[in-house]
Design a protein around this motif. Structure first.
Motif, PDB file in Angstrom:
ATOM      1  N   ARG A 122      50.220  21.451  11.235  1.00 34.18           N
ATOM      2  CA  ARG A 122      50.544  22.690  10.523  1.00 34.18           C
ATOM      3  C   ARG A 122      49.301  23.350   9.925  1.00 34.18           C
ATOM      4  NH1 ARG A 122      52.204  18.558   7.400  1.00 34.18           N
ATOM      5  NH2 ARG A 122      51.361  18.456   5.290  1.00 34.18           N
ATOM      6  N   GLN A 123      48.181  22.613   9.785  1.00 35.58           N
ATOM      7  CA  GLN A 123      46.945  23.182   9.258  1.00 35.58           C
ATOM      8  C   GLN A 123      45.998  23.660  10.358  1.00 35.58           C
ATOM      9  OE1 GLN A 123      45.053  20.495   6.560  1.00 35.58           O
ATOM     10  NE2 GLN A 123      46.703  20.605   5.057  1.00 35.58           N
ATOM     11  N   VAL A 124      46.362  23.434  11.613  1.00 34.37           N
ATOM     12  CA  VAL A 124      45.533  23.892  12.731  1.00 34.37           C
ATOM     13  C   VAL A 124      45.982  25.289  13.121  1.00 34.37           C
ATOM     14  CG1 VAL A 124      44.840  23.446  15.114  1.00 34.37           C
ATOM     15  CG2 VAL A 124      45.183  21.532  13.547  1.00 34.37           C
ATOM     16  N   ALA A 125      45.106  26.275  12.895  1.00 37.88           N
ATOM     17  CA  ALA A 125      45.456  27.670  13.207  1.00 37.88           C
ATOM     18  C   ALA A 125      45.252  27.972  14.683  1.00 37.88           C
ATOM     19  CB  ALA A 125      44.618  28.627  12.364  1.00 37.88           C
ATOM     20  N   GLY A 126      44.276  27.340  15.313  1.00 32.69           N
ATOM     21  CA  GLY A 126      44.036  27.613  16.718  1.00 32.69           C
ATOM     22  C   GLY A 126      42.989  26.696  17.310  1.00 32.69           C
ATOM     23  N   VAL A 127      43.099  26.494  18.612  1.00 34.97           N
ATOM     24  CA  VAL A 127      42.124  25.715  19.382  1.00 34.97           C
ATOM     25  C   VAL A 127      41.801  26.541  20.617  1.00 34.97           C
ATOM     26  CG1 VAL A 127      41.709  23.578  20.640  1.00 34.97           C
ATOM     27  CG2 VAL A 127      43.093  23.521  18.570  1.00 34.97           C
ATOM     28  N   ARG A 128      40.507  26.797  20.827  1.00 35.84           N
ATOM     29  CA  ARG A 128      40.105  27.615  21.973  1.00 35.84           C
ATOM     30  C   ARG A 128      38.703  27.204  22.402  1.00 35.84           C
ATOM     31  NH1 ARG A 128      36.441  31.128  19.870  1.00 35.84           N
ATOM     32  NH2 ARG A 128      36.608  31.554  17.660  1.00 35.84           N
ATOM     33  N   THR A 129      38.347  27.569  23.623  1.00 34.19           N
ATOM     34  CA  THR A 129      36.974  27.364  24.075  1.00 34.19           C
ATOM     35  C   THR A 129      36.214  28.670  23.896  1.00 34.19           C
ATOM     36  OG1 THR A 129      37.608  27.895  26.338  1.00 34.19           O
ATOM     37  CG2 THR A 129      37.553  25.566  25.751  1.00 34.19           C
ATOM     38  N   ALA A 130      34.921  28.548  23.634  1.00 39.39           N
ATOM     39  CA  ALA A 130      34.097  29.731  23.411  1.00 39.39           C
ATOM     40  C   ALA A 130      32.712  29.500  23.991  1.00 39.39           C
ATOM     41  CB  ALA A 130      33.993  30.030  21.922  1.00 39.39           C
ATOM     42  N   GLN A 131      32.113  30.562  24.522  1.00 42.80           N
ATOM     43  CA  GLN A 131      30.719  30.530  24.964  1.00 42.80           C
ATOM     44  C   GLN A 131      29.860  30.708  23.719  1.00 42.80           C
ATOM     45  OE1 GLN A 131      29.038  30.212  27.911  1.00 42.80           O
ATOM     46  NE2 GLN A 131      30.925  29.740  28.997  1.00 42.80           N
ATOM     47  N   GLN A 132      28.964  29.776  23.468  1.00 41.96           N
ATOM     48  CA  GLN A 132      28.091  29.849  22.304  1.00 41.96           C
ATOM     49  C   GLN A 132      26.919  28.901  22.492  1.00 41.96           C
ATOM     50  OE1 GLN A 132      30.954  28.650  19.297  1.00 41.96           O
ATOM     51  NE2 GLN A 132      30.020  26.639  19.151  1.00 41.96           N
ATOM     52  N   PRO A 133      25.870  29.026  21.678  1.00 42.73           N
ATOM     53  CA  PRO A 133      24.784  28.048  21.752  1.00 42.73           C
ATOM     54  C   PRO A 133      25.292  26.669  21.328  1.00 42.73           C
ATOM     55  CG  PRO A 133      24.081  30.027  20.585  1.00 42.73           C
ATOM     56  CD  PRO A 133      25.560  30.130  20.772  1.00 42.73           C
ATOM     57  N   VAL A 134      25.006  25.658  22.136  1.00 34.41           N
ATOM     58  CA  VAL A 134      25.437  24.292  21.845  1.00 34.41           C
ATOM     59  C   VAL A 134      24.237  23.361  21.930  1.00 34.41           C
ATOM     60  CG1 VAL A 134      27.807  24.642  22.645  1.00 34.41           C
ATOM     61  CG2 VAL A 134      26.082  23.853  24.248  1.00 34.41           C
ATOM     62  N   LYS A 135      24.301  22.257  21.205  1.00 31.23           N
ATOM     63  CA  LYS A 135      23.230  21.266  21.225  1.00 31.23           C
ATOM     64  C   LYS A 135      23.366  20.391  22.463  1.00 31.23           C
ATOM     65  CE  LYS A 135      22.654  21.015  16.272  1.00 31.23           C
ATOM     66  NZ  LYS A 135      22.584  20.140  15.111  1.00 31.23           N
ATOM     67  N   VAL A 136      22.239  20.000  23.031  1.00 34.67           N
ATOM     68  CA  VAL A 136      22.221  19.109  24.187  1.00 34.67           C
ATOM     69  C   VAL A 136      22.122  17.682  23.665  1.00 34.67           C
ATOM     70  CG1 VAL A 136      21.014  18.440  26.292  1.00 34.67           C
ATOM     71  CG2 VAL A 136      21.119  20.841  25.627  1.00 34.67           C
ATOM     72  N   LEU A 137      23.151  16.882  23.907  1.00 33.95           N
ATOM     73  CA  LEU A 137      23.244  15.496  23.470  1.00 33.95           C
ATOM     74  C   LEU A 137      23.010  15.340  21.969  1.00 33.95           C
ATOM     75  CD1 LEU A 137      21.482  13.602  26.390  1.00 33.95           C
ATOM     76  CD2 LEU A 137      23.924  13.786  25.936  1.00 33.95           C
ATOM     77  N   GLY A 138      23.388  16.342  21.199  1.00 38.06           N
ATOM     78  CA  GLY A 138      23.257  16.267  19.752  1.00 38.06           C
ATOM     79  C   GLY A 138      21.851  16.478  19.216  1.00 38.06           C
ATOM     80  N   MET A 139      20.900  16.765  20.094  1.00 36.40           N
ATOM     81  CA  MET A 139      19.522  16.995  19.678  1.00 36.40           C
ATOM     82  C   MET A 139      19.372  18.425  19.158  1.00 36.40           C
ATOM     83  SD  MET A 139      18.071  14.200  20.246  1.00 36.40           S
ATOM     84  CE  MET A 139      18.266  12.697  21.138  1.00 36.40           C
ATOM     85  N   PRO A 140      18.259  18.733  18.499  1.00 36.62           N
ATOM     86  CA  PRO A 140      18.085  20.085  17.952  1.00 36.62           C
ATOM     87  C   PRO A 140      18.020  21.195  19.004  1.00 36.62           C
ATOM     88  CG  PRO A 140      16.544  18.559  16.928  1.00 36.62           C
ATOM     89  CD  PRO A 140      17.222  17.825  18.044  1.00 36.62           C
ATOM     90  N   ARG A 141      17.649  20.887  20.225  1.00 35.64           N
ATOM     91  CA  ARG A 141      17.547  21.913  21.265  1.00 35.64           C
ATOM     92  C   ARG A 141      18.920  22.467  21.598  1.00 35.64           C
ATOM     93  NH1 ARG A 141      17.203  21.352  27.365  1.00 35.64           N
ATOM     94  NH2 ARG A 141      16.650  23.452  27.977  1.00 35.64           N
ATOM     95  N   THR A 142      19.037  23.802  21.657  1.00 32.98           N
ATOM     96  CA  THR A 142      20.311  24.413  22.003  1.00 32.98           C
ATOM     97  C   THR A 142      20.197  25.197  23.304  1.00 32.98           C
ATOM     98  OG1 THR A 142      19.853  26.398  20.721  1.00 32.98           O
ATOM     99  CG2 THR A 142      21.059  24.636  19.603  1.00 32.98           C
ATOM    100  N   VAL A 143      21.299  25.258  24.018  1.00 34.84           N
ATOM    101  CA  VAL A 143      21.422  26.038  25.248  1.00 34.84           C
ATOM    102  C   VAL A 143      22.755  26.779  25.177  1.00 34.84           C
ATOM    103  CG1 VAL A 143      20.044  24.443  26.641  1.00 34.84           C
ATOM    104  CG2 VAL A 143      22.509  24.145  26.519  1.00 34.84           C
ATOM    105  N   GLN A 144      22.921  27.749  26.042  1.00 36.32           N
ATOM    106  CA  GLN A 144      24.198  28.459  26.103  1.00 36.32           C
ATOM    107  C   GLN A 144      25.201  27.582  26.834  1.00 36.32           C
ATOM    108  OE1 GLN A 144      24.508  31.214  24.454  1.00 36.32           O
ATOM    109  NE2 GLN A 144      26.620  31.634  24.988  1.00 36.32           N
ATOM    110  N   GLY A 145      26.341  27.365  26.230  1.00 34.52           N
ATOM    111  CA  GLY A 145      27.352  26.514  26.849  1.00 34.52           C
ATOM    112  C   GLY A 145      28.718  26.790  26.276  1.00 34.52           C
ATOM    113  N   GLN A 146      29.671  25.938  26.635  1.00 35.82           N
ATOM    114  CA  GLN A 146      31.036  26.067  26.143  1.00 35.82           C
ATOM    115  C   GLN A 146      31.273  25.063  25.036  1.00 35.82           C
ATOM    116  OE1 GLN A 146      34.133  25.865  28.999  1.00 35.82           O
ATOM    117  NE2 GLN A 146      33.354  27.527  30.231  1.00 35.82           N
ATOM    118  N   ALA A 147      32.048  25.475  24.056  1.00 35.73           N
ATOM    119  CA  ALA A 147      32.403  24.589  22.950  1.00 35.73           C
ATOM    120  C   ALA A 147      33.889  24.727  22.665  1.00 35.73           C
ATOM    121  CB  ALA A 147      31.598  24.948  21.709  1.00 35.73           C
TER     122      ALA A 147
END
Length: 179
Positions: A110-135
């Protein structure tokens, strides 16, 4: 007695993944840990085995303090590895649970308003480097999203875009059905 029809609560009847309408009481991850996460865990457990072997050698050499230190480090590595393997999004009939290495956030449906995928900068393997990807973006009631945990470049889905799509669809299906 032969049982020909699959039970609606049988998780194997749906190809290994319970359907949202057959939500279960236990927490389950709707995807398998990826090869990067499993590989890192395997290397960490190998390190723990070397530390335990070193502790055994130190006990044989009567260095109890050094053996205790090696054994303590081995236990610490094992606990950290088990926590690393639990990181991800977990679902049940009760709600959605997001497990990170150091914290866990549980939201009732009841507290979850929505779940969706989005194109955005994401971290590669949790490292500081980001690339464009899906989240996978999980938004709470009130508008603020949870920390982005499931991406197509994390340890579970790097190089496995199709697996990310299947997992995101499964989580979105649970949210639509139970939210």
């Amino acid at each position: 007695m032969q049982h020909d029809e699959p039970d609606e609560h049988d998780e194997y009847a749906s190809g290994g993944r319970p359907l949202p309408h057959a939500a279960q009481e236990r927490w389950m991850r709707p995807y398998r840990p990826g090869p990067w996460r499993v590989g890192i865990a395997a290397l960490a457990l190998m390190l723990a085995s070397y530390l335990m072997f070193a502790a055994l050698i130190m006990v044989a050499a009567t260095s109890v303090q050094g053996a205790g230190l090696c054994l303590g480090l081995a236990v610490l590595v094992i606990v950290a590895t088990l926590r690393l393997l639990r990181v991800g999004v977990w679902l049940s009939r009760k709600g959605l649970r997001q497990v990170t290495f150091f914290s866990t956030v549980t939201l009732p449906w009841r507290q979850v308003a929505g779940v969706r995928t989005a194109q955005q900068p994401v971290k590669v393997l949790g490292m500081p480097r980001t690339v464009q990807g899906q989240a996978l973006v999980i938004v709470r009631r009130g508008g603020d999203p949870l920390r982005t945990l499931v991406t197509d470049h994390n340890a579970d889905f790097l190089g496995r875009v199709e697996a990310f799509d299947i997992a995101a669809d499964a989580i979105e299906g649970w949210a639509a059905e139970l939210g």
